[in-house]
Design an enzyme around this catalytic site. Structure first.
Site, PDB file in Angstrom:
ATOM      1  N   THR A 133     -20.630  17.727  42.841  1.00 61.12           N
ATOM      2  CA  THR A 133     -21.055  18.820  41.893  1.00 61.12           C
ATOM      3  C   THR A 133     -20.176  19.041  40.759  1.00 61.12           C
ATOM      4  OG1 THR A 133     -20.675  20.764  43.026  1.00 61.12           O
ATOM      5  CG2 THR A 133     -22.823  19.800  43.312  1.00 61.12           C
ATOM      6  N   GLY A 134     -20.595  19.376  39.545  1.00 62.98           N
ATOM      7  CA  GLY A 134     -19.189  19.580  38.532  1.00 62.98           C
ATOM      8  C   GLY A 134     -18.438  18.362  38.145  1.00 62.98           C
ATOM      9  N   SER A 187     -18.308  16.329  35.477  1.00 61.42           N
ATOM     10  CA  SER A 187     -18.212  15.971  34.097  1.00 61.42           C
ATOM     11  C   SER A 187     -16.756  16.146  33.529  1.00 61.42           C
ATOM     12  CB  SER A 187     -19.161  16.823  33.169  1.00 61.42           C
ATOM     13  OG  SER A 187     -18.842  18.249  33.243  1.00 61.42           O
ATOM     14  N   GLY A 198     -12.588  17.643  34.565  1.00 57.07           N
ATOM     15  CA  GLY A 198     -11.562  18.506  35.750  1.00 57.07           C
ATOM     16  C   GLY A 198     -11.576  17.920  36.913  1.00 57.07           C
ATOM     17  N   ILE A 199     -11.601  18.660  37.934  1.00 62.04           N
ATOM     18  CA  ILE A 199     -11.484  18.142  39.351  1.00 62.04           C
ATOM     19  C   ILE A 199     -12.422  17.260  39.840  1.00 62.04           C
ATOM     20  CG2 ILE A 199     -11.232  19.088  41.840  1.00 62.04           C
ATOM     21  CD1 ILE A 199      -9.663  21.736  40.598  1.00 62.04           C
ATOM     22  N   GLY A 200     -13.721  17.743  39.488  1.00 61.87           N
ATOM     23  CA  GLY A 200     -14.748  16.983  39.882  1.00 61.87           C
ATOM     24  C   GLY A 200     -14.885  15.526  39.150  1.00 61.87           C
ATOM     25  N   SER A 232     -10.585  28.405  46.097  1.00 61.27           N
ATOM     26  CA  SER A 232      -9.165  29.074  45.494  1.00 61.27           C
ATOM     27  C   SER A 232      -8.352  29.663  46.283  1.00 61.27           C
ATOM     28  CB  SER A 232      -9.702  29.821  44.098  1.00 61.27           C
ATOM     29  OG  SER A 232      -8.731  30.226  43.688  1.00 61.27           O
ATOM     30  N   TYR A 284     -14.732  36.418  40.849  1.00 57.98           N
ATOM     31  CA  TYR A 284     -14.321  35.080  41.022  1.00 57.98           C
ATOM     32  C   TYR A 284     -13.605  35.094  42.590  1.00 57.98           C
ATOM     33  CZ  TYR A 284     -11.977  30.321  40.943  1.00 57.98           C
ATOM     34  OH  TYR A 284     -11.484  29.043  41.202  1.00 57.98           O
TER      35      TYR A 284
HETATM   36  P1  NAP Z   1     -13.858  22.725  34.686  1.00 59.56           P
HETATM   37  O1  NAP Z   1     -12.874  21.783  34.282  1.00 59.56           O
HETATM   38  O2  NAP Z   1     -14.085  24.210  34.250  1.00 59.56           O
HETATM   39  O3  NAP Z   1     -14.882  21.980  35.320  1.00 59.56           O
HETATM   40  C1  NAP Z   1     -16.158  22.920  36.047  1.00 59.56           C
HETATM   41  C2  NAP Z   1     -17.129  21.631  36.345  1.00 59.56           C
HETATM   42  O4  NAP Z   1     -18.104  22.472  36.864  1.00 59.56           O
HETATM   43  C3  NAP Z   1     -17.609  21.235  35.020  1.00 59.56           C
HETATM   44  O5  NAP Z   1     -18.096  19.657  35.483  1.00 59.56           O
HETATM   45  C4  NAP Z   1     -18.839  21.823  34.654  1.00 59.56           C
HETATM   46  O6  NAP Z   1     -20.177  21.093  34.072  1.00 59.56           O
HETATM   47  C5  NAP Z   1     -19.376  22.170  36.302  1.00 59.56           C
HETATM   48  N1  NAP Z   1     -20.322  23.292  36.343  1.00 59.56           N
HETATM   49  C6  NAP Z   1     -20.242  24.522  35.834  1.00 59.56           C
HETATM   50  N2  NAP Z   1     -21.266  25.281  36.200  1.00 59.56           N
HETATM   51  C7  NAP Z   1     -22.265  24.691  36.791  1.00 59.56           C
HETATM   52  C8  NAP Z   1     -23.472  24.776  37.404  1.00 59.56           C
HETATM   53  N3  NAP Z   1     -24.201  25.979  37.360  1.00 59.56           N
HETATM   54  N4  NAP Z   1     -23.972  23.810  37.903  1.00 59.56           N
HETATM   55  C9  NAP Z   1     -23.481  22.506  37.849  1.00 59.56           C
HETATM   56  N5  NAP Z   1     -22.442  22.009  37.365  1.00 59.56           N
HETATM   57  C10 NAP Z   1     -21.531  23.384  36.867  1.00 59.56           C
HETATM   58  O7  NAP Z   1     -13.086  23.271  36.523  1.00 59.56           O
HETATM   59  P2  NAP Z   1     -12.199  22.804  37.313  1.00 59.56           P
HETATM   60  O8  NAP Z   1     -10.736  23.333  37.284  1.00 59.56           O
HETATM   61  O9  NAP Z   1     -12.288  21.371  37.474  1.00 59.56           O
HETATM   62  O10 NAP Z   1     -12.719  23.426  38.686  1.00 59.56           O
HETATM   63  C11 NAP Z   1     -13.445  22.811  39.647  1.00 59.56           C
HETATM   64  C12 NAP Z   1     -13.551  23.588  40.927  1.00 59.56           C
HETATM   65  O11 NAP Z   1     -12.298  24.075  41.238  1.00 59.56           O
HETATM   66  C13 NAP Z   1     -14.354  24.931  40.842  1.00 59.56           C
HETATM   67  O12 NAP Z   1     -15.148  25.355  41.775  1.00 59.56           O
HETATM   68  C14 NAP Z   1     -13.038  25.944  40.599  1.00 59.56           C
HETATM   69  O13 NAP Z   1     -13.428  27.338  40.854  1.00 59.56           O
HETATM   70  C15 NAP Z   1     -12.051  25.446  41.586  1.00 59.56           C
HETATM   71  N6  NAP Z   1     -10.631  25.842  41.253  1.00 59.56           N
HETATM   72  C16 NAP Z   1     -10.321  25.456  40.274  1.00 59.56           C
HETATM   73  C17 NAP Z   1      -8.919  25.831  39.881  1.00 59.56           C
HETATM   74  C18 NAP Z   1      -7.937  25.572  38.561  1.00 59.56           C
HETATM   75  O14 NAP Z   1      -6.837  26.201  38.582  1.00 59.56           O
HETATM   76  N7  NAP Z   1      -8.471  24.811  38.047  1.00 59.56           N
HETATM   77  C19 NAP Z   1      -7.927  26.796  40.991  1.00 59.56           C
HETATM   78  C20 NAP Z   1      -8.804  27.031  41.959  1.00 59.56           C
HETATM   79  C21 NAP Z   1     -10.122  26.417  42.297  1.00 59.56           C
HETATM   80  P3  NAP Z   1     -20.763  21.425  32.876  1.00 59.56           P
HETATM   81  O15 NAP Z   1     -20.155  22.467  31.947  1.00 59.56           O
HETATM   82  O16 NAP Z   1     -21.065  20.022  32.091  1.00 59.56           O
HETATM   83  O17 NAP Z   1     -22.034  21.732  33.271  1.00 59.56           O
END
Ligand code: NAP
Length: 247
Positions: free
Chosen positions: A10-11, A13, A15-17, A143, A156
């Site tokens: 999931t997610g 598009s 970043g991490i996904g 996180s 969060y």
């Molecule tokens: P990101 O770059 O903001 O990407 C978030 C992804 O989630 C996007 O693909 C977005 O896609 C999707 N998304 C958001 N809301 C959604 C929904 N309701 N249904 C389906 N898809 C949804 O974030 P990231 O940093 O890669 O984070 C990924 C995960 O890692 C998250 O769970 C985040 O909490 C966790 N995390 C990140 C960090 C960090 O420092 N980056 C640290 C700790 C944990 P669309 O916008 O295209 O829908």
């Protein structure tokens, strides 16, 4: 032709996904990828991975905070040629920064819906097939704030703390069925989630607090997620921290 393994992320598009999708494609997995908004970007990316790695990538819009959307995605999966996923990675998530007293109830519910309710909806729909097969892997991307809490990120932190407890409890429930449930607790990872709200000065101040002296990369989270899928099923119920010794 033997059936390839399948992963649902999931997610995916950005970043991490997105990085997780790539490492699984490189290793021959068929992919189900979803996001809420950026479906064109995701579909182009799915095509790129299919052509490059000879796998099938199905891309779809699914707002994981809505149970009906998740049910509908799993209906599509049941009719698709690549079959049910053996691996489910609950990665989609959002952040919200500010004082708790400034947060509206709608913002709170959106946070809990996207980061926590989604993990329930996804797991509930994925588990029956995994139980029938006698194996399966669920990885939740969480996180360090779910472990220690962060000021100005109370909702969060609560959502990720919920995912951590969910992970440990579900692992106990599913271990008898041979299903592995783990979480990766990320520190600060270099994605839009951070770059979209932190100034350069704030980013360098944050970096200076991390003993590894840098943010983690999405590729490092992806590598750990892939390694977890290779790990023995006996490794379950764990919250594995990936934070450069930050917390
Ligand atoms: P990101 O770059 O903001 O990407 C978030 C992804 O989630 C996007 O693909 C977005 O896609 C999707 N998304 C958001 N809301 C959604 C929904 N309701 N249904 C389906 N898809 C949804 O974030 P990231 O940093 O890669 O984070 C990924 C995960 O890692 C998250 O769970 C985040 O909490 C966790 N995390 C990140 C960090 C960090 O420092 N980056 C640290 C700790 C944990 P669309 O916008 O295209 O829908």
């Amino acid at each position: 032709m033997s059936k390839k393994n399948t992963v649902l992320i999931t997610g995916a598009s950005r970043g991490i996904g997105k990085a997780i999708a790539k490492i699984f494609a490189q290793n021959g997995y068929d992919l189900y990828l979803c996001c809420k908004n950026n479906i064109e970007t995701l579909t182009d990316y799915g095509k790129e991975l299919s052509e490059k790695y000879g796998i099938t990538a199905v891309t779809t819009v699914c707002d994981v905070s809505f149970e009906a959307d998740v049910i509908s995605m799993f209906k599509t999966i049941s009719n698709s040629s690549i079959g049910y996923p053996e691996v489910v990675i609950n990665n989609a998530g959002i952040a919200w920064y500010g004082l708790l007293s400034d947060m509206t109830a709608d913002e709170w519910h959106k946070m809990i819906g996207t980061n926590l309710d989604s993990v329930f909806y996804m797991s509930k729909n994925a588990i029956p097939h995994m139980v029938r097969n006698g194996h399966g892997k669920i990885i939740n991307i969480t996180s360090v704030w779910g472990q220690v809490g962060a000021s100005c990120e109370v909702a969060y932190s609560a959502s990720k703390g919920g995912v951590n407890s969910f992970t440990k409890a579900l692992a106990k429930e599913l271990a008898p069925s041979g299903i592995q449930v783990n979480a990766i607790a990320c520190g600060a990872i270099d994605t839009e989630m951070n770059s979209s709200h932190l100034s350069e000065d704030e980013l360098s101040e944050l970096t200076s607090e991390i003993p590894a002296d840098r943010l983690g990369t999405p590729e490092e989270v992806a590598e750990l997620a892939f390694n977890l899928v290779q790990s023995p099923a006996y490794l379950t119920g764990q919250i594995i921290t990936l934070d450069g010794a930050w917390i």
